[in-house]
Design an enzyme around this catalytic site. Structure first.
Site, PDB file in Angstrom:
ATOM      1  N   HIS A 168     147.452  12.090 -40.060  1.00  0.00           N
ATOM      2  CA  HIS A 168     148.421  12.293 -41.796  1.00  0.00           C
ATOM      3  C   HIS A 168     148.282  10.131 -42.128  1.00  0.00           C
ATOM      4  CE1 HIS A 168     152.256  11.815 -40.514  1.00  0.00           C
ATOM      5  NE2 HIS A 168     152.272  12.394 -40.186  1.00  0.00           N
TER       6      HIS A 168
HETATM    7  P1  TYD Z   1     155.369  16.071 -39.807  1.00  0.00           P
HETATM    8  O1  TYD Z   1     155.727  14.536 -40.380  1.00  0.00           O
HETATM    9  O2  TYD Z   1     153.384  16.694 -40.222  1.00  0.00           O
HETATM   10  O3  TYD Z   1     154.562  16.476 -38.180  1.00  0.00           O
HETATM   11  P2  TYD Z   1     153.428  15.015 -37.560  1.00  0.00           P
HETATM   12  O4  TYD Z   1     153.146  14.173 -38.728  1.00  0.00           O
HETATM   13  O5  TYD Z   1     154.325  14.714 -36.329  1.00  0.00           O
HETATM   14  O6  TYD Z   1     152.724  16.056 -36.431  1.00  0.00           O
HETATM   15  O7  TYD Z   1     156.787  16.653 -39.574  1.00  0.00           O
HETATM   16  C1  TYD Z   1     156.583  17.773 -39.122  1.00  0.00           C
HETATM   17  C2  TYD Z   1     157.437  18.958 -40.224  1.00  0.00           C
HETATM   18  O8  TYD Z   1     159.111  19.140 -40.148  1.00  0.00           O
HETATM   19  C3  TYD Z   1     157.211  19.262 -42.275  1.00  0.00           C
HETATM   20  O9  TYD Z   1     157.179  20.866 -42.182  1.00  0.00           O
HETATM   21  C4  TYD Z   1     158.594  18.290 -42.105  1.00  0.00           C
HETATM   22  C5  TYD Z   1     159.792  18.118 -40.714  1.00  0.00           C
HETATM   23  N1  TYD Z   1     160.313  16.945 -40.990  1.00  0.00           N
HETATM   24  C6  TYD Z   1     161.228  17.016 -42.049  1.00  0.00           C
HETATM   25  O10 TYD Z   1     161.977  17.863 -42.042  1.00  0.00           O
HETATM   26  N2  TYD Z   1     161.753  14.862 -41.768  1.00  0.00           N
HETATM   27  C7  TYD Z   1     160.973  14.553 -40.447  1.00  0.00           C
HETATM   28  O11 TYD Z   1     161.640  13.247 -40.157  1.00  0.00           O
HETATM   29  C8  TYD Z   1     159.988  14.857 -40.341  1.00  0.00           C
HETATM   30  C9  TYD Z   1     159.262  13.645 -39.611  1.00  0.00           C
HETATM   31  C10 TYD Z   1     159.288  15.967 -40.813  1.00  0.00           C
END
Ligand code: TYD
Length: 143
Positions: free
Chosen positions: A59
């Protein structure tokens, strides 16, 4: 460092060398807000226990800037600005990769027991995410 409206990998993404205090008792590295990172750190999170072959990220962010550090182990951060794609292999705890907004990024090839620390310029807000690659390209072309 100024913030570009539409950052590129060549001009705006960089590996930053952090301080390293060598010591026979064990080495030490630190990061001071607005000194080693020019943005205000509003959130710190870390990714760990990543099963072999898994990939995180996939993303871009609308406004958020971040510094990614391989505190333990190694992984690859693949950046894409819509024109150029570049792989940054992180494997030292005294290097950080600065990634500005509007750069598509994924993190992959995690070694066993790796720990990926991320300092972010914004608190968590799902509206900050661009998760669709075509939308990412459209936003970049309009910026
Ligand atoms: P995401 O940012 O999509 O993970 P990555 O980019 O590492 O694959 O986040 C995964 C899940 O965690 C999503 O449901 C949101 C949650 N999340 C939070 O609640 N707080 C945060 O600071 C982050 C980074 C994610």
């Amino acid at each position: 460092m100024t913030i570009s409206l539409c950052p590129t990998i060549a001009d705006d993404c960089a590996i930053i060398q952090l301080a390293k205090i060598n010591d026979p008792r064990g080495n030490l590295t630190f990061i001071e807000g607005q000194n080693h990172v020019f943005f205000k750190i509003k959130r710190i999170y870390w990714i760990y226990d990543v099963p072999g072959g898994e990939r995180r990220g996939g993303h871009a962010y609308k406004k958020l800037h971040e510094l990614i550090v391989a505190v333990s182990g190694s992984f690859d951060v693949v950046l894409d600005d819509g024109r150029e794609k570049k792989n940054f292999a992180l494997n030292r705890s005294y290097y950080g990769l600065y990634v500005p907004n509007l750069i598509w990024r994924s993190i992959e090839n995690f070694s066993t027991n790796s720990l990926c620390l991320i300092l972010a310029s914004e608190v968590y807000n799902q509206d900050e995410y661009i998760r669709d690659y075509n939308e990412f390209l459209r936003i970049r072309n309009e910026t």
